[in-house]
Design a protein around this motif. Structure first.
Motif, PDB file in Angstrom:
ATOM      1  N   ASP A  23      24.928  14.051 -33.763  1.00 16.68           N
ATOM      2  CA  ASP A  23      24.578  13.641 -35.118  1.00 16.68           C
ATOM      3  C   ASP A  23      25.031  14.789 -36.021  1.00 16.68           C
ATOM      4  N   TYR A  24      26.084  14.564 -36.794  1.00 17.23           N
ATOM      5  CA  TYR A  24      26.671  15.655 -37.571  1.00 17.23           C
ATOM      6  C   TYR A  24      25.831  16.083 -38.770  1.00 17.23           C
ATOM      7  N   TYR A  38      22.509  12.728 -28.667  1.00 20.13           N
ATOM      8  CA  TYR A  38      21.945  11.464 -28.221  1.00 20.13           C
ATOM      9  C   TYR A  38      22.629  11.151 -26.901  1.00 20.13           C
ATOM     10  N   LEU A  39      21.849  10.742 -25.912  1.00 21.39           N
ATOM     11  CA  LEU A  39      22.391  10.341 -24.623  1.00 21.39           C
ATOM     12  C   LEU A  39      22.401   8.822 -24.594  1.00 21.39           C
ATOM     13  N   THR A  60      11.921  17.080 -35.372  1.00 18.98           N
ATOM     14  CA  THR A  60      12.814  17.338 -36.493  1.00 18.98           C
ATOM     15  C   THR A  60      12.553  18.765 -36.946  1.00 18.98           C
ATOM     16  N   PHE A  61      13.605  19.578 -36.993  1.00 20.65           N
ATOM     17  CA  PHE A  61      13.430  20.972 -37.374  1.00 20.65           C
ATOM     18  C   PHE A  61      13.604  21.186 -38.874  1.00 20.65           C
ATOM     19  N   LYS A  62      14.652  20.641 -39.454  1.00 18.92           N
ATOM     20  CA  LYS A  62      14.894  20.838 -40.885  1.00 18.92           C
ATOM     21  C   LYS A  62      15.210  19.509 -41.552  1.00 18.92           C
ATOM     22  N   LEU A  67      17.781   8.977 -36.138  1.00 18.79           N
ATOM     23  CA  LEU A  67      16.740   8.121 -35.567  1.00 18.79           C
ATOM     24  C   LEU A  67      15.322   8.660 -35.790  1.00 18.79           C
ATOM     25  N   THR A  68      15.160   9.574 -36.729  1.00 18.56           N
ATOM     26  CA  THR A  68      13.851  10.189 -36.970  1.00 18.56           C
ATOM     27  C   THR A  68      12.757   9.154 -37.185  1.00 18.56           C
ATOM     28  N   ASN A  69      12.937   8.245 -38.115  1.00 18.19           N
ATOM     29  CA  ASN A  69      11.879   7.273 -38.426  1.00 18.19           C
ATOM     30  C   ASN A  69      11.547   6.390 -37.230  1.00 18.19           C
TER      31      ASN A  69
END
Length: 86
Positions: A23-24, A38-39, A60-62, A67-69
């Motif tokens: 995820d860029y 992501y695998l 989530t770090f920053k 796919l966070t939500n």
């Protein structure tokens, strides 16, 4: 204990062949130098399966990842199960 359980579950579901996607919007590695990917095997996102099965947590770090939500929703469902839910 939790990390060990998660690692064992991943070993049990990880196919021999899978793809890794970056995820860029994220760094290449997290603050612990772990590779962030992501695998994916076929149409299965293994990371999602880990969270959905309550064997991993959304992290989530920053900046939120793609796919966070979705991962947070799955993790929330796991917390309900731990408290006597389904």
């Amino acid at each position: 204990e939790e990390g060990k359980r998660s690692k064992e579950y991943l070993k049990s579901i990880l196919p021999e062949s899978f793809n890794m996607f970056r995820d860029y919007s994220q760094s290449n590695r997290d603050e612990y130098s772990r590779l962030l990917r992501y695998l994916i095997s076929g149409d299965v996102v293994i990371n999602k399966k880990m969270v959905e099965s309550c064997n991993a947590k959304e992290c989530t770090f920053k900046i939120p990842h793609a796919l966070t939500n979705e991962f947070r929703t799955l993790e929330y469902k796991c917390k309900g199960k731990e408290k006597g839910g389904e």
